[in-house]
Design a protein around this motif. Structure first.
Motif, PDB file in Angstrom:
ATOM      1  N   GLU A  77      22.508  51.362 -31.271  1.00  0.00           N
ATOM      2  CA  GLU A  77      21.062  52.286 -31.453  1.00  0.00           C
ATOM      3  C   GLU A  77      21.277  53.336 -30.450  1.00  0.00           C
ATOM      4  N   ALA A  78      21.799  53.142 -29.291  1.00  0.00           N
ATOM      5  CA  ALA A  78      21.730  54.215 -28.334  1.00  0.00           C
ATOM      6  C   ALA A  78      22.840  55.327 -28.348  1.00  0.00           C
ATOM      7  N   THR A  79      23.958  54.955 -29.016  1.00  0.00           N
ATOM      8  CA  THR A  79      25.049  55.860 -29.283  1.00  0.00           C
ATOM      9  C   THR A  79      24.792  56.815 -30.284  1.00  0.00           C
ATOM     10  N   PRO A  80      25.465  58.136 -29.889  1.00  0.00           N
ATOM     11  CA  PRO A  80      25.257  59.045 -30.811  1.00  0.00           C
ATOM     12  C   PRO A  80      26.164  58.717 -32.322  1.00  0.00           C
ATOM     13  N   LYS A  81      25.411  59.048 -33.577  1.00  0.00           N
ATOM     14  CA  LYS A  81      26.243  58.705 -34.618  1.00  0.00           C
ATOM     15  C   LYS A  81      26.077  60.017 -35.406  1.00  0.00           C
ATOM     16  N   TYR A  82      27.339  60.279 -35.657  1.00  0.00           N
ATOM     17  CA  TYR A  82      27.697  61.619 -36.495  1.00  0.00           C
ATOM     18  C   TYR A  82      27.978  61.235 -38.025  1.00  0.00           C
ATOM     19  N   VAL A  83      27.587  61.784 -38.618  1.00  0.00           N
ATOM     20  CA  VAL A  83      27.544  61.341 -40.115  1.00  0.00           C
ATOM     21  C   VAL A  83      28.234  62.401 -40.986  1.00  0.00           C
ATOM     22  N   VAL A  84      29.449  62.354 -41.802  1.00  0.00           N
ATOM     23  CA  VAL A  84      29.742  63.569 -42.588  1.00  0.00           C
ATOM     24  C   VAL A  84      29.229  63.207 -44.030  1.00  0.00           C
ATOM     25  N   SER A  85      28.685  63.876 -44.838  1.00  0.00           N
ATOM     26  CA  SER A  85      28.304  63.613 -45.959  1.00  0.00           C
ATOM     27  C   SER A  85      27.990  65.063 -46.816  1.00  0.00           C
ATOM     28  N   ALA A  86      28.273  65.242 -47.819  1.00  0.00           N
ATOM     29  CA  ALA A  86      28.069  66.245 -48.796  1.00  0.00           C
ATOM     30  C   ALA A  86      26.561  66.071 -49.681  1.00  0.00           C
ATOM     31  N   THR A  87      26.342  64.501 -49.813  1.00  0.00           N
ATOM     32  CA  THR A  87      25.385  64.228 -50.528  1.00  0.00           C
ATOM     33  C   THR A  87      24.096  64.072 -49.972  1.00  0.00           C
ATOM     34  N   ARG A  88      23.903  63.740 -48.610  1.00  0.00           N
ATOM     35  CA  ARG A  88      22.809  63.450 -47.995  1.00  0.00           C
ATOM     36  C   ARG A  88      22.706  64.163 -46.612  1.00  0.00           C
ATOM     37  N   SER A  89      21.463  64.644 -46.371  1.00  0.00           N
ATOM     38  CA  SER A  89      21.385  65.440 -45.065  1.00  0.00           C
ATOM     39  C   SER A  89      20.399  64.977 -44.252  1.00  0.00           C
ATOM     40  N   ASP A  90      19.572  63.960 -44.806  1.00  0.00           N
ATOM     41  CA  ASP A  90      18.709  63.243 -43.716  1.00  0.00           C
ATOM     42  C   ASP A  90      18.930  61.961 -43.166  1.00  0.00           C
ATOM     43  N   PHE A  91      19.200  61.870 -41.959  1.00  0.00           N
ATOM     44  CA  PHE A  91      19.716  60.569 -41.346  1.00  0.00           C
ATOM     45  C   PHE A  91      18.618  60.187 -40.326  1.00  0.00           C
TER      46      PHE A  91
END
Length: 185
Positions: A77-91
């Motif tokens: 929960e506390a860790t930064p999470k970086y997401v690669v996605s071409a189909t979604r932009s809301d995280f």
């Protein structure tokens, strides 16, 4: 500049299906330590959505969980999470960030500004990053089983063989072996 480390559970025949392997306190503690040593998690959309569907509820206490799983969830929960996605932009999951632009450039910039490095745990994304020569280390938790099915490591192959140096190996009491390799430059 931090290192990009690919960390994953794998069976002896290369299966990386998250439903295979030993899921006990020892394996969760292993991955919790890896996460603590890194400056963030790097995932593809599919892995993000799988994790988002399970761990925030454990962190909030909405789901009963053993102490090792609860500890993992709270730290995730506390860790930064970086997401690669071409189909979604809301995280919306706490501390989640969308990685945009050219994959090589965006991930290299992320490595450059994350001195503690990043832990990538998405098989498809790791394959794409390895094809771009961006992965520096491999932390494989090899489980003592043969799954007999996929998905497997590096499906579709890599452009050339990767030569690795063994940094460390550690047998766990459950029979799995934690393998730490670094790319030969």
């Amino acid at each position: 500049m931090g290192l990009l480390t690919f960390g994953i559970n794998v069976t002896l025949d290369g299966c990386v299906d998250h439903r295979e392997g030993i899921a006990d306190d020892e394996t969760h503690a292993y991955f919790t330590r890896l996460m603590e040593e890194s400056g963030g998690m790097l995932w593809g959309r599919v892995t993000y959505e799988m994790m988002e569907g399970a761990w925030p509820a454990v962190a909030r206490g909405d789901v009963e969980a053993p102490p090792a799983l609860r500890e993992w969830a709270l730290k995730l929960e506390a860790t930064p999470k970086y997401v690669v996605s071409a189909t979604r932009s809301d995280f919306p999951w706490h501390n989640s960030h969308h990685v945009v632009g050219d994959l090589r450039t965006a991930v290299q910039e992320l490595k450059d500004r994350t001195p503690d490095g990043l832990l990538v745990g998405s098989v498809t994304l790791a394959t794409a990053l390895d094809r771009l020569d961006l992965i520096d280390e491999y932390r494989l938790l090899v489980h003592p089983m043969i799954a007999g099915h996929g998905p497997t490591l590096f499906e579709g192959g890599l452009p050339r063989t990767r030569r690795l140096d063994l940094v460390a190996s550690q047998p766990l009491t459950n029979g799995a072996v934690a393998m730490h390799y670094r790319r030969v430059v």
